[in-house]
Design an enzyme around this catalytic site. Sequence first.
Site, mmCIF file in Angstrom:
data_model
loop_
_atom_site.group_PDB
_atom_site.id
_atom_site.type_symbol
_atom_site.label_atom_id
_atom_site.label_comp_id
_atom_site.label_asym_id
_atom_site.label_seq_id
_atom_site.Cartn_x
_atom_site.Cartn_y
_atom_site.Cartn_z
ATOM 1 N N TYR A 55 -1.473 -10.675 -24.029
ATOM 2 C CA TYR A 55 -1.586 -9.650 -24.446
ATOM 3 C C TYR A 55 0.016 -9.276 -25.169
ATOM 4 O O TYR A 55 1.139 -9.878 -24.934
ATOM 5 C CB TYR A 55 -0.275 -8.759 -22.713
ATOM 6 C CG TYR A 55 -1.311 -8.666 -20.902
ATOM 7 C CD1 TYR A 55 -2.887 -8.903 -21.615
ATOM 8 C CD2 TYR A 55 -1.000 -7.926 -20.385
ATOM 9 C CE1 TYR A 55 -3.681 -8.983 -20.489
ATOM 10 C CE2 TYR A 55 -1.385 -7.924 -19.285
ATOM 11 C CZ TYR A 55 -2.877 -8.459 -19.247
ATOM 12 O OH TYR A 55 -3.938 -8.053 -18.599
ATOM 13 N N PRO A 200 -7.641 0.834 -12.390
ATOM 14 C CA PRO A 200 -8.282 2.084 -11.299
ATOM 15 C C PRO A 200 -7.562 2.983 -11.218
ATOM 16 O O PRO A 200 -8.674 4.392 -10.486
ATOM 17 C CB PRO A 200 -6.671 1.800 -10.440
ATOM 18 C CG PRO A 200 -5.591 1.239 -10.983
ATOM 19 C CD PRO A 200 -6.208 0.570 -12.228
ATOM 20 N N GLY A 204 -8.345 5.185 -17.669
ATOM 21 C CA GLY A 204 -7.908 6.194 -18.011
ATOM 22 C C GLY A 204 -9.221 7.107 -17.725
ATOM 23 O O GLY A 204 -8.268 8.619 -17.813
#
Length: 332
Positions: A55, A200, A204
């Site tokens: 990341y 989840p 978005g």
Amino acid sequence: MKTRHVGPFEVSEIGLGCMSLSHAYGPPPPREQAERVLKGALDRGYSFFDTAAVYGLGHNERLIGEVLGDRRDEFVLASKCGMTDGETRDLNGAPERLKKTCDESLARLGVDVIDLYYLHRWDKRVPIEDSVGALADLVQAGKIRAIGLSEVSAATLRRAHAVHPIAALQTEYSPWTRNPEVAVLDACRELGVAFVAFSPVGRGFLAGGLRDLGKLQPGDFRAGMPRFIGEAFEANLKLLDAFTDLAGEAGCTPAQLCLAWLLQKDPIIVPIPGTTRPKHMSENAGASDVVLTTQVVERLEALVNARTVSGSRYAPAMQATVDTEELVLSEA
């Protein structure tokens, strides 16, 4: 916030995915805003923070180490290896590479041990037994406490679990991505493995924050995902109004509807929504208090599912890097 178990750890039943604070959804937020998200999450009751070496090519781990270092005893720390070689992205599951990445992550995070360490992707050039064996060596050395896997199938999970107990399996799961229901959720229940659900709220989309692709920022990787392209995106937009209305009937926001649906699916599931905004972080935490009726769940699943969503979750090149089962629809 209520809690659940991930391996030997008791964690908030909603965790914080930290990826978007460093990359993937356009330029990362200003440092001060990222700090408000991270520190605010601890204050709001989050106790499970998820990062990875890849990341921002180390940026995310350094950020967490610097911002939360003085509150390390307040949360369970998860990171991942297998997708980076220092300053470059590189899928490589060779044991020596995984151990090197772990040492680099420990230094960036400013810690002596990582609570939960995932193999980010299975490098199919390397037997899963060898990669997990390297992580088992890291447990033995006291550098990590528990092992996780990301984006693998039920069969691969079982092979890995035979080498060393797997504490958690992480993959995408939301109302519009139901692949885990093919086999891997059952395997997790069978083996006593926690299931950590990333993206989840449909990256978005199901939160209702993206209705115009022209507003995507440079570097937002959704621009290359089939569900966010052309006719597929336009078709998916038609689901949003009804989904938003259903959330209103349930007394929650669309994002909370997604998270509450996951929480009620099974107590082994721990969703880890990410965000760059303190307001959304707090909103997501509120899903812990939402209780959905059977009728709402049935309507949600009828509205958003593998048959009603247009487009695959990954483009072919990205799909080739994962080992998850594909959902095959039978003829109506």
